[in-house]
Design a protein around this motif. Structure first.
Motif, PDB file in Angstrom:
ATOM      1  N   ASN A   2      -9.051 -14.990 -43.718  1.00 33.50           N
ATOM      2  CA  ASN A   2      -9.369 -15.465 -42.368  1.00 33.50           C
ATOM      3  C   ASN A   2      -8.129 -15.644 -41.508  1.00 33.50           C
ATOM      4  O   ASN A   2      -8.067 -16.550 -40.675  1.00 33.50           O
ATOM      5  N   GLN A   3      -7.145 -14.776 -41.705  1.00 33.15           N
ATOM      6  CA  GLN A   3      -5.911 -14.911 -40.946  1.00 33.15           C
ATOM      7  C   GLN A   3      -5.859 -13.994 -39.722  1.00 33.15           C
ATOM      8  O   GLN A   3      -6.344 -12.864 -39.765  1.00 33.15           O
ATOM      9  N   ILE A   4      -5.283 -14.516 -38.645  1.00 30.90           N
ATOM     10  CA  ILE A   4      -4.899 -13.660 -37.519  1.00 30.90           C
ATOM     11  C   ILE A   4      -3.522 -13.124 -37.895  1.00 30.90           C
ATOM     12  O   ILE A   4      -2.552 -13.876 -37.968  1.00 30.90           O
ATOM     13  N   LEU A   5      -3.421 -11.842 -38.192  1.00 30.31           N
ATOM     14  CA  LEU A   5      -2.192 -11.298 -38.759  1.00 30.31           C
ATOM     15  C   LEU A   5      -1.122 -11.038 -37.701  1.00 30.31           C
ATOM     16  O   LEU A   5       0.052 -11.201 -37.948  1.00 30.31           O
ATOM     17  N   GLN A   6      -1.559 -10.605 -36.517  1.00 33.04           N
ATOM     18  CA  GLN A   6      -0.559 -10.267 -35.481  1.00 33.04           C
ATOM     19  C   GLN A   6      -1.209 -10.152 -34.105  1.00 33.04           C
ATOM     20  O   GLN A   6      -2.265  -9.533 -33.966  1.00 33.04           O
ATOM     21  N   VAL A   7      -0.573 -10.769 -33.107  1.00 31.87           N
ATOM     22  CA  VAL A   7      -0.916 -10.451 -31.723  1.00 31.87           C
ATOM     23  C   VAL A   7       0.250  -9.604 -31.206  1.00 31.87           C
ATOM     24  O   VAL A   7       1.388 -10.072 -31.183  1.00 31.87           O
ATOM     25  N   ASP A   8      -0.026  -8.347 -30.855  1.00 27.99           N
ATOM     26  CA  ASP A   8       1.021  -7.422 -30.424  1.00 27.99           C
ATOM     27  C   ASP A   8       0.954  -7.316 -28.903  1.00 27.99           C
ATOM     28  O   ASP A   8       0.096  -6.630 -28.344  1.00 27.99           O
ATOM     29  N   GLU A   9       1.882  -8.026 -28.248  1.00 24.18           N
ATOM     30  CA  GLU A   9       1.802  -8.110 -26.781  1.00 24.18           C
ATOM     31  C   GLU A   9       2.281  -6.837 -26.101  1.00 24.18           C
ATOM     32  O   GLU A   9       1.982  -6.605 -24.940  1.00 24.18           O
ATOM     33  N   GLU A  10       3.013  -6.006 -26.832  1.00 22.97           N
ATOM     34  CA  GLU A  10       3.487  -4.773 -26.231  1.00 22.97           C
ATOM     35  C   GLU A  10       2.377  -3.714 -26.256  1.00 22.97           C
ATOM     36  O   GLU A  10       2.177  -2.972 -25.304  1.00 22.97           O
ATOM     37  N   ASN A  11       1.658  -3.657 -27.371  1.00 26.06           N
ATOM     38  CA  ASN A  11       0.583  -2.664 -27.467  1.00 26.06           C
ATOM     39  C   ASN A  11      -0.789  -3.228 -27.110  1.00 26.06           C
ATOM     40  O   ASN A  11      -1.788  -2.508 -27.162  1.00 26.06           O
ATOM     41  N   LEU A  12      -0.830  -4.513 -26.743  1.00 31.44           N
ATOM     42  CA  LEU A  12      -2.092  -5.182 -26.394  1.00 31.44           C
ATOM     43  C   LEU A  12      -3.143  -5.042 -27.505  1.00 31.44           C
ATOM     44  O   LEU A  12      -4.245  -4.511 -27.289  1.00 31.44           O
ATOM     45  N   THR A  13      -2.777  -5.510 -28.679  1.00 27.83           N
ATOM     46  CA  THR A  13      -3.716  -5.497 -29.809  1.00 27.83           C
ATOM     47  C   THR A  13      -3.622  -6.806 -30.578  1.00 27.83           C
ATOM     48  O   THR A  13      -2.622  -7.524 -30.500  1.00 27.83           O
ATOM     49  N   VAL A  14      -4.678  -7.100 -31.326  1.00 24.90           N
ATOM     50  CA  VAL A  14      -4.635  -8.210 -32.276  1.00 24.90           C
ATOM     51  C   VAL A  14      -5.150  -7.659 -33.612  1.00 24.90           C
ATOM     52  O   VAL A  14      -6.114  -6.891 -33.636  1.00 24.90           O
ATOM     53  N   THR A  15      -4.460  -8.020 -34.682  1.00 28.63           N
ATOM     54  CA  THR A  15      -4.872  -7.560 -36.006  1.00 28.63           C
ATOM     55  C   THR A  15      -5.333  -8.772 -36.815  1.00 28.63           C
ATOM     56  O   THR A  15      -4.626  -9.779 -36.879  1.00 28.63           O
ATOM     57  N   VAL A  16      -6.529  -8.674 -37.366  1.00 24.38           N
ATOM     58  CA  VAL A  16      -7.148  -9.841 -38.014  1.00 24.38           C
ATOM     59  C   VAL A  16      -7.763  -9.467 -39.356  1.00 24.38           C
ATOM     60  O   VAL A  16      -8.075  -8.312 -39.617  1.00 24.38           O
ATOM     61  N   GLN A  17      -7.948 -10.479 -40.179  1.00 20.68           N
ATOM     62  CA  GLN A  17      -8.779 -10.341 -41.364  1.00 20.68           C
ATOM     63  C   GLN A  17     -10.236 -10.624 -40.961  1.00 20.68           C
ATOM     64  O   GLN A  17     -10.482 -11.250 -39.937  1.00 20.68           O
TER      65      GLN A  17
END
Lengths: 470, 470
Positions: free
Chosen positions: B95-110
């Motif tokens: 249940n982790q939010i792995l990364q908010v990538d502000e340059e590519n406008l993405t969020v990577t989550v479990q």
């Protein structure tokens, strides 16, 4: 060759005027826009309606005759080259715009409609179909759907896939399926619509499509920013988006491309700078004005040596038309033009452009780079001569290394051109063995006799990756 | 029951604290938010990472044990009810939010991340994830992806599918695949990403997802329009969009729903009108102001008896919260609440609402209707009591007739809730035998042992359609 009894069956279905197995007729459809690929089909057939498509497919499935559905053949991955012979299927009779539905904001078309004709028809009603592949003047919607075509406006508006909401397709077993609808939401089972989009004619034959439209943006403006430093241009791309502005188009051209485009278009583009960004924003006037001002600021701060807003619509159109002519312009220089579309996360644009230049130097080949910088979708374009075997070998090694670099940077081997024959050997680099196996399982389940555009997407052998020495 | 040797194998993988086959533990996961469906799983397992997922899947595939992946179980199609027993797979450790990538406008989550937690995390950085299913306070992203969840903002921004750009998934054979990337464009092979989105856990288990984000809209405003005539409300919906305005949300509530929502939320909603439209627009301030003014004009012209712009953010939030509470409010009235989501082209909203009311009258059942009018996605909600067998039978006939009517109007049996067990018998009405066969072929190719959420999407028997007498 098509046996006489089957030829007769095809003639019964479409009539003699729509069946061509003459050498000339077959030669015309033995290649597409992709250099270095040519292979003769056994016949060229132009069905007049979906029931004729069904009848043709049933014969082909029974006798294992390859079918290559083809729009205008503008693809750049040899996706419509009949590499295993069989039938090229043309849609020149199935080219009607069936309905523009202004209440539901949709257009329903047959696959043979020319993209630009459809765009102009809906624009006349104040509606907007954003996907704009550079070939849109001659490409067909059916081809766009099969290749999931992109275009310059992909950054803000997405690609063909994002606008296809319903399809009618004939499957390899002759079944007709209808997917989706004029519906903003539909979760009734698997998303067959989007599985068919971009499947390159390997799963079925699209006979009708309904596309989503949006209201026409009120206005648009164009900026040209010049750089003596490629990294500064790439940084501007990232910064514009980090400033929460998503422009309609955010195009990059390097110096060699600029030179060639200016020679071709003669609109006064500067040819003594290292790179330009051509940026368009559309929307309500206040927003466009504000965004354009902010974009100009970002470019200036990032050391653009000149930032110029197009002063008239004519000038803006001339700039965009010049950009769209890049491939044609480059193609005049050398006998063979190989246009690639390795794509990376947009944060990696500068790294990718630098890598491309180093690779070109290493293999002593000429590569001009332009493309959709905002999407991370670059078009490194190799100017070469397919008769020069030594050079072509180096070109192929260079392109291979470009694909490898794109993958290393979290990118893909193709952003908008498709896999076709050309990139099939590299697909495993992106997907791994397990990804290929999953796709192959779908292909086999739809098309156990492998009649639908065989040899495309799935390669007989994958290229092995070697780690590039740093 | 899980045999002892397999139980031991599972315990070896996840540890005893993550394996539960107690009666109480199993009972908790024997049902989801869907009324009238309950069935005991054999065990409940909570893997801690993807490698544990792979190990579990391999055992299940070898011994043909059903796997039901489950987020928070908020779905309304019995999609996570373990109807064929087996294992319920929980993602509370993943249940982790792995990364908010502000340059590519993405969020990577479990997959186990709560939707609203993710939304709040990205909003804190000025970024926006539009899909907003009403259950977002407790639903998980994994569940949203499996169900391709919609929400109130679907009209303008699309649904979950439109924001999933990369997935990692474990297939039934234990293979791990990675699809897509942080890429605006990617056409490397079939669109497995969107095939998995909405596949209801029947093709594989999602272990990671990368979602596209967009810049946060600068501002928003809300309008409440009251009508004494349902058709006038429906006409307003069409006219707003025909005026080339796409609001963020365009919600409809009928009189019975209004009454109940006001009793529950007590925010001063009128309860003596036939229908309200609750309309929100977001974007740059100038545009929002202009659109809201135009929307108010359209509603007034279409005979709204009152058109009121929310005067404060608090008031706007209260209105939207009241709307989001519609299901909870309705659920208080009767022991059993059956929420449907038949969806039609938006031009057919008035016809559909009228048909629903006639059907309710015909079968003497109480149906309140609310929903996303701009999407044509209505939620006719039946207030009933599952212990009253006679009434439940009439309810089922009424719902069946509603599905039938939606199909007749060019719609679908489910806009955003999914097929699950509940709508599986009706899926053929939307897709036909050929469409079902194509989907079944995909299912069989991915999951030949039918271990992934068996009994969902594909029914053992399809309901036969009877033409409704006019």
């Amino acid at each position: 060759m098509i046996p006489a009894n089957l030829k007769n069956a095809f003639l019964q279905i479409v009539g003699s005027e729509n069946y061509d197995d003459s050498t000339t007729g077959r030669l015309v459809y033995s290649y597409d826009a992709t250099p270095q690929f040519q292979s003769m089909p056994d016949a060229v057939i132009a069905p007049r309606n979906k029931s004729e498509v069904v009848d043709i497919v049933k014969i082909c499935n029974e006798y294992k005759i390859p079918i290559v559905p083809r729009g205008s053949g503008t693809n750049l991955c040899a996706g419509t080259c009949p590499t295993e012979g069989g039938i090229v299927l043309l849609f020149k009779h199935m080219n009607q715009i069936l309905q523009v539905d202004e209440e539901n904001l949709t257009v329903t078309v047959q696959p043979g409609v020319i993209t630009l004709d459809m765009i102009q028809t809906v624009e006349a009603k104040g509606l907007f179909y954003p996907p704009d592949p550079s070939s849109m003047k001659i490409s067909t919607i059916g081809g766009n759907i099969n290749e999931n075509s992109g275009g310059l406006r992909g950054l803000k508006y997405g690609v063909t896939r994002d606008y296809v909401i319903a399809l009618e397709a004939v499957l390899p077993n002759g079944d007709i399926i209808r997917t989706g609808g004029k519906l903003a939401k539909d979760v009734a089972g698997y998303d067959l619509t989007r599985l068919l989009v971009g499947s390159e004619g390997t799963l079925g034959i699209i006979t009708e499509a309904t596309l989503k439209l949006i209201p026409m943006p009120e206005t648009k403006k164009t900026i040209l920013a010049l750089y003596q430093d490629i990294e500064a241009a790439a940084r501007s791309v990232s910064k514009i988006i980090a400033n929460k502005i998503i422009p309609t188009t955010l195009e990059f051209l390097d110096q060699p491309t600029l030179q060639v485009v200016e020679d071709f278009a003669k609109i006064g583009l500067p040819t003594n700078v290292q790179a330009v960004l051509l940026i368009e924003q559309d929307g309500p006037e206040e927003v466009v004005d504000r965004d354009i001002k902010k974009i100009a600021e970002v470019c200036t701060n990032e050391k653009a040596i000149s930032v110029q807003v197009a002063q008239s619509e004519e000038h803006a159109i001339a700039l965009m038309t010049a950009r769209r002519s890049a491939l044609s312009a480059l193609a005049r220089l050398k006998p063979t033009t190989i246009l690639e579309d390795a794509t990376v996360p947009r944060s990696e644009i500068a790294n990718m452009v630098n890598a491309i230049n180093q690779i070109a130097e290493k293999y002593e080949v000429k590569i001009c780079t332009f493309g959709h910088a905002g999407d991370g979708n670059l078009h490194p374009t190799c100017l070469t001569d397919s008769r020069n075997h030594d050079e072509i070998e180096r070109v192929e090694k260079a392109l291979e290394e470009i694909f490898q670099k794109a993958i290393e940077l979290g990118g893909t081997i193709t952003g908008e051109h498709g896999v076709g024959v050309m990139k099939a050997p590299y697909l495993e680099w992106k997907l791994g063995e397990t990804g290929i196996a999953a796709m192959k399982a779908i292909k086999d389940s739809f098309d156990p006799n492998n009649i639908m555009n065989p040899g495309k997407v799935f390669a007989k052998d994958s290229k092995k990756r070697v780690v590039v020495a740093k």
